[in-house]
Each structure stands twice: as structure tokens, then as C-alpha cells.
Design an enzyme around this catalytic site. Sequence first.
Site, PDB file in Angstrom:
ATOM      1  N   SER A 146      30.760  69.848   6.776  1.00  0.00           N
ATOM      2  CA  SER A 146      30.637  68.395   6.650  1.00  0.00           C
ATOM      3  C   SER A 146      31.455  67.931   5.455  1.00  0.00           C
ATOM      4  CB  SER A 146      29.167  68.016   6.451  1.00  0.00           C
ATOM      5  OG  SER A 146      29.097  66.714   5.921  1.00  0.00           O
ATOM      6  N   HIS A 162      33.882  68.377  10.228  1.00  0.00           N
ATOM      7  CA  HIS A 162      32.970  67.290  10.598  1.00  0.00           C
ATOM      8  C   HIS A 162      33.176  66.139   9.620  1.00  0.00           C
ATOM      9  CE1 HIS A 162      29.030  65.762  12.134  1.00  0.00           C
ATOM     10  NE2 HIS A 162      28.832  65.386  10.880  1.00  0.00           N
ATOM     11  N   ASP A 177      32.039  62.609   8.352  1.00  0.00           N
ATOM     12  CA  ASP A 177      30.905  61.685   8.335  1.00  0.00           C
ATOM     13  C   ASP A 177      31.387  60.298   7.943  1.00  0.00           C
ATOM     14  OD1 ASP A 177      28.461  63.169   8.969  1.00  0.00           O
ATOM     15  OD2 ASP A 177      29.024  64.392   7.236  1.00  0.00           O
ATOM     16  N   MET A 210      30.467  56.470   7.317  1.00  0.00           N
ATOM     17  CA  MET A 210      29.293  55.637   7.007  1.00  0.00           C
ATOM     18  C   MET A 210      29.755  54.246   6.583  1.00  0.00           C
ATOM     19  SD  MET A 210      27.166  58.348   4.774  1.00  0.00           S
ATOM     20  CE  MET A 210      26.693  59.933   5.432  1.00  0.00           C
ATOM     21  N   HIS A 233      31.704  61.864  13.128  1.00  0.00           N
ATOM     22  CA  HIS A 233      30.304  61.455  13.290  1.00  0.00           C
ATOM     23  C   HIS A 233      30.198  60.028  12.759  1.00  0.00           C
ATOM     24  CE1 HIS A 233      25.858  62.205  11.887  1.00  0.00           C
ATOM     25  NE2 HIS A 233      25.936  61.312  12.848  1.00  0.00           N
ATOM     26  N   MET A 241      28.434  56.994  11.760  1.00  0.00           N
ATOM     27  CA  MET A 241      27.142  56.388  11.384  1.00  0.00           C
ATOM     28  C   MET A 241      27.439  54.940  11.030  1.00  0.00           C
ATOM     29  SD  MET A 241      25.669  59.619   9.270  1.00  0.00           S
ATOM     30  CE  MET A 241      27.306  60.305   9.067  1.00  0.00           C
ATOM     31  N   MET A 283      20.077  64.907  14.521  1.00  0.00           N
ATOM     32  CA  MET A 283      20.012  64.760  13.059  1.00  0.00           C
ATOM     33  C   MET A 283      18.711  65.391  12.576  1.00  0.00           C
ATOM     34  SD  MET A 283      22.688  63.282  11.783  1.00  0.00           S
ATOM     35  CE  MET A 283      22.009  63.363  10.138  1.00  0.00           C
ATOM     36  N   ASP A 333      22.577  68.719  12.518  1.00  0.00           N
ATOM     37  CA  ASP A 333      23.249  68.202  11.317  1.00  0.00           C
ATOM     38  C   ASP A 333      22.210  67.743  10.297  1.00  0.00           C
ATOM     39  OD1 ASP A 333      24.876  66.924   9.480  1.00  0.00           O
ATOM     40  OD2 ASP A 333      25.643  65.413  10.887  1.00  0.00           O
TER      41      ASP A 333
HETATM   42  C1  DX5 Z   1      24.243  63.142   6.790  1.00  0.00           C
HETATM   43  C2  DX5 Z   1      25.476  63.751   7.404  1.00  0.00           C
HETATM   44  C3  DX5 Z   1      25.565  65.227   7.280  1.00  0.00           C
HETATM   45  C4  DX5 Z   1      25.479  65.757   5.889  1.00  0.00           C
HETATM   46  C5  DX5 Z   1      25.236  67.228   5.903  1.00  0.00           C
HETATM   47  O1  DX5 Z   1      24.120  61.820   7.201  1.00  0.00           O
HETATM   48  O2  DX5 Z   1      25.546  63.423   8.782  1.00  0.00           O
HETATM   49  O3  DX5 Z   1      26.712  65.717   7.953  1.00  0.00           O
HETATM   50  O4  DX5 Z   1      26.591  65.458   5.118  1.00  0.00           O
HETATM   51  O5  DX5 Z   1      25.089  67.682   4.596  1.00  0.00           O
HETATM   52  P1  DX5 Z   1      24.006  68.790   4.210  1.00  0.00           P
HETATM   53  O6  DX5 Z   1      24.383  70.033   4.948  1.00  0.00           O
HETATM   54  O7  DX5 Z   1      24.142  68.907   2.742  1.00  0.00           O
HETATM   55  O8  DX5 Z   1      22.658  68.271   4.659  1.00  0.00           O
HETATM   56 ZN    ZN Z   2      27.189  64.336  10.067  1.00  0.00          ZN
END
Ligand code: DX5
Ligand code: ZN
Length: 234
Positions: free
Chosen positions: A20, A45, A47, A49, A78, A80, A149, A184
Amino acid sequence: MINPDLSNKFKSQFPVISPSMLKCDFGNLHREIELLEMAEAPALHWDVMDGNFVPNLSYGALLIERIRPLTQMFFDAHLMISNPEKYIEDYINAGCDSITIHIEAAPNPKDLLEHLAQSGVLPGLAISPETSLNMIEPYLEYCGLVLVMSVEPGFGGQSFIKSSLQKIKQLKAMISDDTILSVDGGIGMETIAGTASAGANYFVVGSAIFNQTDYSTAVRELAQKARSESASFT
Ligand code: DX5
Ligand code: ZN
């Protein structure tokens, strides 16, 4: 129709460990990618946001687009974000191989998932811890990847929510063998085995890789741990 090359891509590589990038060192992004390539992580991956769907802001399509030429690794985005339909084209054009949207942000995602498949992208659907599997059930046939999640979306470094194991088990029984089952949040040496035996085959890992000095060892040990607990990986 989902491109079979994309959905079969990882079959021989399960369990997949997907770092991630939220947890990487952004001051040395190029170097981080080189280290993850050396660690033979098959995917990255990303993320995304928006400070609205989740209470945190990360990066967007522009960054992914600039990184895309630096590596051949599979790019798993991903999203969000609220209103993913407004931005999805940017992520397709940025060169993502897989794009995952949240059911809570797109309660009727059929058209979006079909659009992703038609665009040659592996369509993914994510579900947050509080959301019932009933919400995603009607759309599973349009997914190449389903993401459970196991923490509240928004931040890395949180603790794994144990009830996710039951959810993964139930979901595994609902999806086809061709659908990737991703987990995740809070995945590390203590939690990966349980999620593997529940049926996950694709593991998003932030802290448990980036908090280590040696990414290769971290990726290898996580994969070994997952493999030791699952009879379904060959
Ligand atoms: C959280 C993300 C994850 C996160 C995972 O919203 O979707 O991908 O960064 O990080 P760890 O492995 O530290 O929980
Ligand atoms: Zn993620």
C-alpha cells in the site's frame, strides 16, 4: 466482459502481496518502487483519498500517471472517493490495471464496473467494515476483484478488525474462482494467515512492509505465512 488476461494474471502467483503506497516514503518514491520491484511484489496498491468519502487526503490520478512509466508492475487503484463516476476516466487514462470503487460511494455500481471492464481495466468493488455483504451481492458478477476493508478506510497503521474474517469466508462462498478476493487494513505477520485460510488471495500491506528496513524479507515472509495457511494456493 472482463479481460481474462487480467483476471487470470495472478492465478499462478497467489498469494499476492500488494504494498500500500500510502505508507511509502514519498520523498523517495522512485527508489521505493525500485526496492519493491527487487522484493518481487507483483502489484502496487494506490490509495486515493478525497477528504470527503474518508477524513484524509492522499494523491490522485496525476501522481499515478507520472509513476506509471517507471515500472511494469500491476497498478491497483483503491478509490476512497465520493462520486467515483466523475473521476474514473482519469484513473483509466493514468494507466491503472485495476480500479476499485466503494459500494458506499456508488450504491448502484453496475454501469461503472461494466465501463471499467470495457476499458480493459479489472473492475473492483470494496466494502467497508460496517457495510453488509447484501449491498454488494447483486454486483459480484461484474467484479474481477472484491476488496474487504479490515479497518475503517482512511488511514494506514490501524488494527485489524477480527470480524472481517467471517466476512471474507462468506464472500468467498459467494464469488467465482476467477474473482480476486483482496483484504486491506492491518495485515501483517499476525493477521495474514487467518485471512488466507478464510479465503483471501490478495493482501494489501502498508505498515508491515514499509516499517521494515528490508522489503524483500517482509514480502517473502508475508507470502510464506499466507501460503502456509491456505490449501487453495498451488
Ligand atoms: C486504508 C488503506 C490501506 C492502508 C493499509 O484506508 O486502504 O491500504 O494504507 O495500511 P496498513 O497495512 O498499515 O493497515
Ligand atoms: Zn487500500
